[in-house]
Write an enzyme that holds these catalytic residues in place. Sequence first.
Site, short mmCIF file in Angstrom:
data_model
loop_
_atom_site.label_atom_id
_atom_site.label_comp_id
_atom_site.label_asym_id
_atom_site.label_seq_id
_atom_site.Cartn_x
_atom_site.Cartn_y
_atom_site.Cartn_z
CB SER A 32 16.51 23.37 139.13
OG SER A 32 15.39 22.86 139.37
N GLY A 68 2.33 29.90 135.46
CA GLY A 68 1.69 28.96 136.41
C GLY A 68 1.84 27.67 136.35
NE ARG A 93 16.09 29.12 137.13
CZ ARG A 93 15.21 28.54 137.94
NH1 ARG A 93 15.44 27.28 138.55
NH2 ARG A 93 14.20 29.05 138.34
CG ASP A 129 4.62 21.24 137.03
OD1 ASP A 129 4.72 21.68 135.65
OD2 ASP A 129 5.76 21.19 137.66
CD GLN A 132 14.02 30.29 141.90
OE1 GLN A 132 12.82 30.05 140.94
NE2 GLN A 132 14.45 29.11 142.53
NE ARG A 137 6.74 23.92 135.57
CZ ARG A 137 7.35 24.14 136.84
NH1 ARG A 137 8.15 25.34 136.80
NH2 ARG A 137 7.65 23.48 137.96
CB THR A 148 0.76 26.99 144.70
OG1 THR A 148 0.84 27.06 143.35
CG2 THR A 148 1.76 25.95 145.33
CB SER A 171 8.90 28.31 134.38
OG SER A 171 9.29 26.58 134.11
CD GLU A 172 5.53 33.60 129.54
OE1 GLU A 172 5.44 32.33 129.15
OE2 GLU A 172 5.33 34.31 128.89
#
Length: 218
Positions: free
Chosen positions: A163, A107, A62, A140, A83, A142, A128, A65-66
């Site tokens: 995921s 976020g 896994r 996004d 999750q 990330r 979102t 994401s924080e």
Amino acid sequence: MTESDGPFGENTRPSGVERVAQVQLSTEYGVFRAVGYLDCIRGDEQVALVYGDIQGDRALTRVHSECLTGDAFGSRHCECGDQLSAALRAIVSEGRGVLIYLQGHEGRGIGLLAKLRAMQLQAEGLDTVEANLALGLPVDARDYRVAADMLHDLGVRSVRLLSNNPRKREALVRHGIKIAEQVPLLIPPREENLAYLQAKADRLDHHLPHLNGMAERS
Ligand SMILES: [Zn+2]
């Protein structure tokens, strides 16, 4: 760092992480090995929770994401906290696996304060994706390079990735991680997060087949 591996190729590129600490971590899920890394490129501190022997192929993995509000406060705006615990349970019941907890991913990478502002806009009716865009921020932002570097350092050759997000899978592949299988991590929706999850399915291509028809019925 770009998505390209440049002249080094994916197997020979230099690692961007330094393993700094290892400690046994007893949790309510089981006893993990917490491996702390310094991201030498961004300066971030990161941690992997390792359970059992993950070297070699098909480690249940896994890359989380924080999400302070979901993970620590149990917010029902998103499904992150559920999750996180479901992934740790799955890894322990499998007997081997790893969870990489990525700081800096609040976020979808816009940061905690921007995420809170985006949540405010969602309370006013934006979804979102629209909320991030209304703030002039990426949908996004990330980057998964550090996760790939940590997996390489831990000796993981291929992963069974917990995921629902095809973009996460593609990003890891671009960074040289072999995905043996993508394992769904489906959390039963709550009334408070159904619209948010539906937006992730409709607008961000998350594979959430368990939502089918629920928005219409609610
Ligand atoms: Zn969240």
